[in-house]
Design an enzyme around this catalytic site. Structure first.
Site, mmCIF file in Angstrom:
data_model
loop_
_atom_site.group_PDB
_atom_site.id
_atom_site.type_symbol
_atom_site.label_atom_id
_atom_site.label_comp_id
_atom_site.label_asym_id
_atom_site.label_seq_id
_atom_site.Cartn_x
_atom_site.Cartn_y
_atom_site.Cartn_z
ATOM 1 N N LYS A 317 71.266 -21.747 61.004
ATOM 2 C CA LYS A 317 72.424 -22.383 60.376
ATOM 3 C C LYS A 317 73.718 -21.789 60.923
ATOM 4 O O LYS A 317 73.727 -20.650 61.385
ATOM 5 C CB LYS A 317 72.380 -22.123 58.859
ATOM 6 C CG LYS A 317 71.329 -22.901 58.096
ATOM 7 C CD LYS A 317 71.405 -22.611 56.615
ATOM 8 C CE LYS A 317 70.331 -23.340 55.827
ATOM 9 N NZ LYS A 317 70.501 -24.800 55.817
ATOM 10 N N ARG A 391 60.306 -27.971 52.185
ATOM 11 C CA ARG A 391 59.159 -28.877 52.059
ATOM 12 C C ARG A 391 57.892 -28.245 52.606
ATOM 13 O O ARG A 391 56.791 -28.557 52.168
ATOM 14 C CB ARG A 391 59.496 -30.220 52.736
ATOM 15 C CG ARG A 391 59.828 -30.102 54.187
ATOM 16 C CD ARG A 391 60.593 -31.317 54.703
ATOM 17 N NE ARG A 391 62.034 -31.212 54.493
ATOM 18 C CZ ARG A 391 62.921 -32.111 54.911
ATOM 19 N NH1 ARG A 391 62.513 -33.194 55.555
ATOM 20 N NH2 ARG A 391 64.195 -31.948 54.692
HETATM 21 N N1 BES Z 1 68.145 -24.974 51.634
HETATM 22 C C1 BES Z 1 68.533 -26.038 52.487
HETATM 23 C C2 BES Z 1 69.211 -27.184 51.720
HETATM 24 C C3 BES Z 1 70.582 -26.891 51.172
HETATM 25 C C4 BES Z 1 71.698 -27.124 51.941
HETATM 26 C C5 BES Z 1 70.737 -26.439 49.889
HETATM 27 C C6 BES Z 1 72.945 -26.900 51.433
HETATM 28 C C7 BES Z 1 71.996 -26.202 49.372
HETATM 29 C C8 BES Z 1 73.104 -26.448 50.158
HETATM 30 C C9 BES Z 1 67.325 -26.625 53.192
HETATM 31 O O1 BES Z 1 66.313 -25.736 53.475
HETATM 32 C C10 BES Z 1 67.810 -27.163 54.483
HETATM 33 O O2 BES Z 1 68.242 -26.389 55.290
HETATM 34 N N2 BES Z 1 67.733 -28.482 54.670
HETATM 35 C C11 BES Z 1 68.196 -29.104 55.834
HETATM 36 C C12 BES Z 1 67.204 -30.170 56.214
HETATM 37 C C13 BES Z 1 67.456 -30.770 57.561
HETATM 38 C C14 BES Z 1 67.177 -29.761 58.646
HETATM 39 C C15 BES Z 1 66.583 -31.980 57.731
HETATM 40 C C16 BES Z 1 69.565 -29.711 55.544
HETATM 41 O O3 BES Z 1 69.754 -30.249 54.451
HETATM 42 O O4 BES Z 1 70.434 -29.603 56.384
HETATM 43 MN MN MN Z 2 66.636 -24.762 55.333
#
Ligand code: BES
Ligand code: MN
Ligand code: ZN
Length: 537
Positions: A317, A391
């Site tokens: 990230k 997931r």
């Molecule tokens: N934990 C994150 C989702 C999240 C993002 C929670 C912002 C709270 C605030 C999750 O594991 C994630 O990183 N999801 C990705 C999925 C994507 C790679 C398809 C996302 O939402 O960017």
């Molecule tokens: Mn994630």
């Protein structure tokens, strides 16, 4: 804090440091405000000319009024009378609670829940919301603050809810429920707020064990890597492998002391085998329950995403707000908070909590884009983005849930940024192919001021999860990100009624007031209160 009810209409005689009375924005006084106004020679009315408008949540503290026993009367704005709702009551009561802390009183009383709301709430519901607002307002984070910045502990110790005589019993029950929900929220908030270097998977597991020590209705067992390997949770394991911090798979089991094992439907079905041992009876009833697809037997299983820090892994990230990914275990925290509330209330129901807990980190053994893993269900998954890890840990927990022959499984996860975009911090995303379960959760959300919004799971969205190298891919591309994440989970939840709550937007707040909210503990607890009532009726 100690809660009590007090039924009186002699509002001017109430002895307290701060007495809340409601005033509407059209200038009309609630009966309590009216009594106070008359006993004090019109002190309240006087303020209405310039100082106080009655806007929802507005406050005005009047000290030492002549003819009034309370040392302070706190006028609380209730907004427009024609739209006065449970939500407005909750907001007004919360504003009053904050005021009590600001003026450092040790005891307070409120007449706010006497007032009917236009959504026709019961006295019990109004007491619940009042107690929840008061309890919630007490939470302060202090675990990692030195004493230099840690002097804001609320002084409030006693709270009286003023009720009508005929409502006293209902109000007492509501107070207990509101307090339990508030305490459950604090448990969830504290876990959410703790930093990732303290709140590790092992820490979560220890907290779950502590809950079992505190309540004899909760049993906790912890699975470690070897056991998780034996279960063939290849998907969960693949995420955990990227971190040096050891994984934990937490299993909590709550059974209320008044819980009766067989439902009406199953007693009917197993009537012919009543002479067999009770243990066998339970087994048979579960089998029959599955055959007739009866949803009244079997525990309710809550599955909470427990990523104690989500760096994204190899699909790392951006740095800017990565600290916020310590909140990625708020699903797990809400399950533990709900167990706290359940046990406090000793609800006659059976609930299992499952928490796959690990970090998502990019070490040399971490998942790489393009890797294929085999989940516990046997389905293979192509990992196209290692940041879609929630997931990957949840799917194995959903398969593990099958062994409990559940009547319903609800997973709770900070799953997607897309859900934050879609619904913000107002509604949790609710996904379910089971209409009855979806409606029960929607209703509980409305009742508890912890709302959900139903989202789709239609077949065409599944297209996006197709993979050339595995049974499915772990991402579906940018469009409808919250939906495709839920569709992924649905593939592993076919053997029971299932619902998924995406709480990425509601579990915590960003910005200046950064912090965990304790949601959706109110929703989950209210759902279980309703289920306990329905199932034992
Ligand atoms: N934990 C994150 C989702 C999240 C993002 C929670 C912002 C709270 C605030 C999750 O594991 C994630 O990183 N999801 C990705 C999925 C994507 C790679 C398809 C996302 O939402 O960017
Ligand atoms: Mn994630
Ligand atoms: Zn995550």
């Amino acid at each position: 804090m100690q809660f009590s009810t007090h039924s009186t209409t002699s509002f001017h005689q109430i002895k307290t440091a701060a007495l809340a009375v409601g005033v509407y924005s059209d200038g009309s006084l609630t009966p309590a405000a009216d009594v106070i106004n008359q006993s004090s020679d019109g002190a309240l009315r006087e303020t209405l000319t310039s100082e106080f408008s009655g806007k929802l949540g507005e406050l005005l503290v009047l000290r030492s009024l002549k003819g009034i026993k309370a040392s302070r009367v706190v006028m609380v704005g209730l907004g427009k009378p024609e739209v006065y709702s449970s939500q407005a009551l909750f907001k007004a009561q919360t504003a009053f609670a904050k005021q009590c802390h600001a003026i450092n009183v040790t005891d307070a009383a409120s007449t706010l829940s006497l007032e009917m709301t236009h959504d026709a709430s019961s006295a019990q519901e109004r007491a619940l919301l009042s107690a929840q607002a008061m309890t919630q307002s007490l939470y302060r984070y202090s675990a990692t603050l030195s004493t230099q910045s840690n002097d804001n502990t609320p002084k409030l110790k006693q709270f009286q809810l003023i009720t009508a005589k005929s409502d006293e019993e209902a109000a007492k029950l509501g107070l207990k429920q509101g307090q339990a929900i508030g305490n459950g929220m604090s448990v969830a908030q504290e876990l959410g707020n703790l930093p990732g270097n303290i709140c590790t998977p092992t820490y979560l597991a220890n907290e779950a064990k502590l809950l079992a020590r505190k309540f004899k209705t909760i049993k906790t067992s912890i699975l470690e890597r070897k056991q998780v390997e034996a279960l063939k949770m290849g998907s969960f394991l693949s995420v955990a492998r990227g971190s040096d911090e050891p994984l934990r798979f937490i299993v909590m089991h709550y059974t209320g002391t008044d819980f009766k094992h067989s439902s009406k439907a199953s007693t009917q079905k197993t009537a012919q085998s009543t002479k067999t041992s009770s243990k066998l009876n339970v087994k048979t009833s579960v089998k029959n329950a599955l055959q007739v697809n009866d949803s009244a037997t079997g525990p309710i299983v809550l599955v909470g995403k427990g990523i104690t820090f989500d760096s994204g892994g190899i699909s790392i990230k951006p740095a800017a707000t990565m600290d916020e990914m310590k909140y990625d275990m708020c699903g797990a925290a809400s399950v533990m908070g709900t167990f706290q509330a359940l046990a406090e209330l000793n609800l006659p129901i059976e609930v299992v909590g499952l928490i796959p807990a690990c970090e998502n980190m990019p070490n040399g053994r971490a998942n790489k884009p393009g890797d294929v893993v085999t989940s516990m269900s046997g389905l293979t998954i192509e990992i196209l983005n290692t940041d879609a890890e929630g997931r990957l840990v949840l799917c194995d927990a959903l398969t593990y849930a099958e062994r409990f022959k559940p009547s319903a499984v609800i997973d709770i996860a900070t799953l997607t940024g897309a859900c934050v975009v879609a619904l913000g911090g107002v509604n949790s995303g609710l996904f379910s192919s089971h209409d009855e379960l979806a409606h029960q959760l929607q209703d509980a959300g409305k009742q508890s001021q912890d709302p959900t919004w139903r989202m789709p799971l239609d077949e065409p969205y599944h297209e996006q999860l197709k993979s050339n190298f595995a049974d499915l891919a772990n991402i579906g591309g940018p469009p409808a990100g919250a939906v495709t994440a839920a569709c992924f989970l649905s593939r592993f939840a076919k053997k029971y009624p299932w619902a998924h709550l995406d709480i990425a937007g509601v579990a915590w707040r960003g910005g200046k007031d950064k912090g965990s909210t304790g949601r959706p503990v109110p929703l989950l607890t209210q759902y279980l209160i309703n289920q306990a009532q329905q199932r034992s009726a």
